[in-house]
Design an enzyme around this catalytic site. Structure first.
Site, PDB file in Angstrom:
ATOM      1  N   ARG A 157       1.134  -1.209   0.132  1.00 21.43           N
ATOM      2  CA  ARG A 157      -0.297   0.315  -0.184  1.00 21.43           C
ATOM      3  C   ARG A 157       0.587   1.063  -0.128  1.00 21.43           C
ATOM      4  O   ARG A 157       1.917   1.137   0.682  1.00 21.43           O
ATOM      5  CB  ARG A 157      -0.982   0.323   0.724  1.00 21.43           C
ATOM      6  CG  ARG A 157      -1.412   1.558   1.830  1.00 21.43           C
ATOM      7  CD  ARG A 157      -2.693   1.192   2.354  1.00 21.43           C
ATOM      8  NE  ARG A 157      -3.155   2.543   2.519  1.00 21.43           N
ATOM      9  CZ  ARG A 157      -4.342   2.727   3.886  1.00 21.43           C
ATOM     10  NH1 ARG A 157      -4.543   2.085   4.533  1.00 21.43           N
ATOM     11  NH2 ARG A 157      -4.379   3.597   4.143  1.00 21.43           N
ATOM     12  N   HIS A 158       0.258   2.247   0.020  1.00 18.50           N
ATOM     13  CA  HIS A 158       0.920   3.341  -0.343  1.00 18.50           C
ATOM     14  C   HIS A 158       0.954   4.055   0.842  1.00 18.50           C
ATOM     15  O   HIS A 158      -0.481   4.487   0.765  1.00 18.50           O
ATOM     16  CB  HIS A 158       0.472   5.033  -1.463  1.00 18.50           C
ATOM     17  CG  HIS A 158       0.349   4.820  -2.230  1.00 18.50           C
ATOM     18  ND1 HIS A 158       2.106   4.328  -3.132  1.00 18.50           N
ATOM     19  CD2 HIS A 158      -0.221   4.689  -3.674  1.00 18.50           C
ATOM     20  CE1 HIS A 158       2.272   4.161  -4.590  1.00 18.50           C
ATOM     21  NE2 HIS A 158       0.732   3.697  -5.001  1.00 18.50           N
ATOM     22  N   VAL A 159       1.501   4.343   1.894  1.00 18.76           N
ATOM     23  CA  VAL A 159       1.660   4.679   3.540  1.00 18.76           C
ATOM     24  C   VAL A 159       3.068   4.761   4.172  1.00 18.76           C
ATOM     25  O   VAL A 159       3.510   3.771   3.768  1.00 18.76           O
ATOM     26  CB  VAL A 159       0.711   3.012   4.284  1.00 18.76           C
ATOM     27  CG1 VAL A 159       1.439   2.342   4.213  1.00 18.76           C
ATOM     28  CG2 VAL A 159       0.726   3.429   5.191  1.00 18.76           C
ATOM     29  N   GLU A 384      -1.561   3.867  -9.205  1.00 16.75           N
ATOM     30  CA  GLU A 384      -2.208   4.152  -7.627  1.00 16.75           C
ATOM     31  C   GLU A 384      -1.047   5.424  -7.477  1.00 16.75           C
ATOM     32  O   GLU A 384      -0.140   4.883  -6.207  1.00 16.75           O
ATOM     33  CB  GLU A 384      -2.340   3.015  -7.320  1.00 16.75           C
ATOM     34  CG  GLU A 384      -2.384   1.829  -7.345  1.00 16.75           C
ATOM     35  CD  GLU A 384      -1.635   0.932  -7.915  1.00 16.75           C
ATOM     36  OE1 GLU A 384      -2.130  -0.633  -8.007  1.00 16.75           O
ATOM     37  OE2 GLU A 384      -0.670   0.442  -7.810  1.00 16.75           O
TER      38      GLU A 384
END
Length: 404
Positions: A157-159, A384
């Site tokens: 995830r983008h985190v 994304e």
């Protein structure tokens, strides 16, 4: 009154009997000791053969993976098995890829989808693309959800970096890939405006609120006139992915960079650079064979290249040298971190006998003269990409998790 005195013959007989008894006990103990020794050597031989099998076949036997996956599914059932019955395999079974925007992560995700089916691990790819900073409660919820995924798993995830140990949860292994900071910025700048080759109008779908004046803003004007998109804190983008959720991680300063470096050392198995993507995949195959075995051959296959050729950023061009020099000065902390990661990556390559493609000094911005040649575009440009969340900078720091 009679006195009973033992005779010498009786005493000698008793002594002989005790001696024979001691001899047989000693012999019996020796026999069991030799048996134990043989058992130990046989176990050691089996362990060596098993290790050899593990290395030659790119990972543990499939049956062990299936057992681990089965036990991972039932871990959420209370009292299903005592903790000492859990099977702990000699490899990381919890991996997080907190992918950085515009650093080739969509290429890696495409590869992971193929590899997950091939190697039977659980791939969880989050569809949340615009929330990298989380409140304390959001962090706890996310980390608990990740911890319940059946093992072995890879979550992506983008985190920004999450500290599991602060909440007494088992810390997964982290991996990531970054790229030259200016090239990442340029890729994002033009992608937001013009999208990629998958469709001429996809950028209009992605950023419908963007006015034409902003969409067609010359990048040199953006840089030289210090537009918000081309200045800090918007340019301070990569470091927070490794620094973490602390509010200060969003501030372009030495503290955030040093925290990010420390997390790379302590929590990331590998941070590669996109400029040497094939070597990154090779190292991932060596370090995590049960996830990435055969990844390089898949990446080089013609069928895989056909999957990504329509996702390259369009209308991308280089700013002037003067604009690049200004941009470099504004991104000095990003380059400090990038150079640290690049040197560490090259050191890892050296340890396994791979040559480094770049030998540039950390203190010489040679990219200003050869940036367009040095950083190749990946197979694709990731879709994304998160929004920048610039209106959140003044929020009360108490809602954020302050990591020590």
């Amino acid at each position: 009154m009679k006195n009973y005195i033992s005779s010498p013959r009786l005493n000698n007989h008793s002594t002989d009997r005790n001696s024979r008894k001691g001899f047989w006990l000693w012999a019996l103990g020796l026999r069991f000791s030799l048996r134990d020794y043989g058992f130990f050597m046989a176990t050691l031989l089996l362990f060596c053969l098993g290790s050899l099998f593990y290395q030659l076949n790119g990972g543990p036997p499939k049956v062990l993976l299936e057992i681990r996956q089965y036990l991972g599914k039932i871990r959420s059932i209370p009292l299903a098995f005592p903790s000492f019955w859990r099977l702990d395999l000699p490899f990381p079974s919890q991996v997080i890829y907190n992918r950085v925007g515009k650093c080739g992560s969509r290429t890696v995700v495409l590869l992971l989808r193929i590899l997950a089916e091939k190697h039977q691990f659980n791939l969880v790819s989050s569809d949340i693309h615009n929330k990298t900073r989380l409140t304390k409660h959001e962090q706890v919820d996310l980390m608990r959800n990740i911890s319940t995924i059946p093992q072995p798993f890879l979550y992506t995830r983008h985190v920004h970096f999450l500290n599991f140990t602060r909440f007494r949860l088992e810390q997964p292994v982290y991996i990531n890939i970054i790229r030259d900071p200016i090239n990442r910025f340029l890729s994002n700048y033009f992608f937001r405006r013009f999208g990629d080759w998958r469709g001429e109008q996809n950028h209009l779908v992605r950023t419908p609120q963007m006015k034409d004046d902003e969409r067609y803003l010359d990048i040199n004007v953006c840089i030289m006139e210090n537009y918000p998109e081309c200045s800090n804190p918007r340019l301070f983008y990569v470091v927070p992915y490794f620094c973490g959720q602390h509010p200060q991680c969003r501030e372009p300063d030495v503290w955030a960079v040093e925290r990010a470096k420390q997390n790379v050392i302590e929590n990331f198995l590998l941070v590669g650079i996109l400029e040497e993507l094939e070597d990154v995949l090779l190292l991932l195959e060596r370090l995590l064979p049960h996830y990435f075995s055969d990844v390089l051959s898949i990446y080089k296959s013609p069928d895989f290249w056909k999957m990504g050729n329509l996702t390259g950023t369009v209308k991308k061009h280089m700013p002037t040298l003067e604009a690049l020099q200004v941009l470099y000065q504004r991104m000095k902390y990003e380059y400090d971190f990038y150079n640290f990661v690049r040197d560490k990556f090259h050191l890892t390559k050296k340890k396994i006998g791979l040559k480094s493609a770049s030998q540039n000094s950390n203190h010489e911005p040679d990219f200003l003269h050869e940036l367009a040649l040095r950083t190749h575009e990946p197979l694709e440009e990731e879709e994304e990409e998160e929004d920048e969340e610039e209106d959140m900078g003044q929020e009360d720091a108490n809602i954020w998790l302050v990591q020590p």
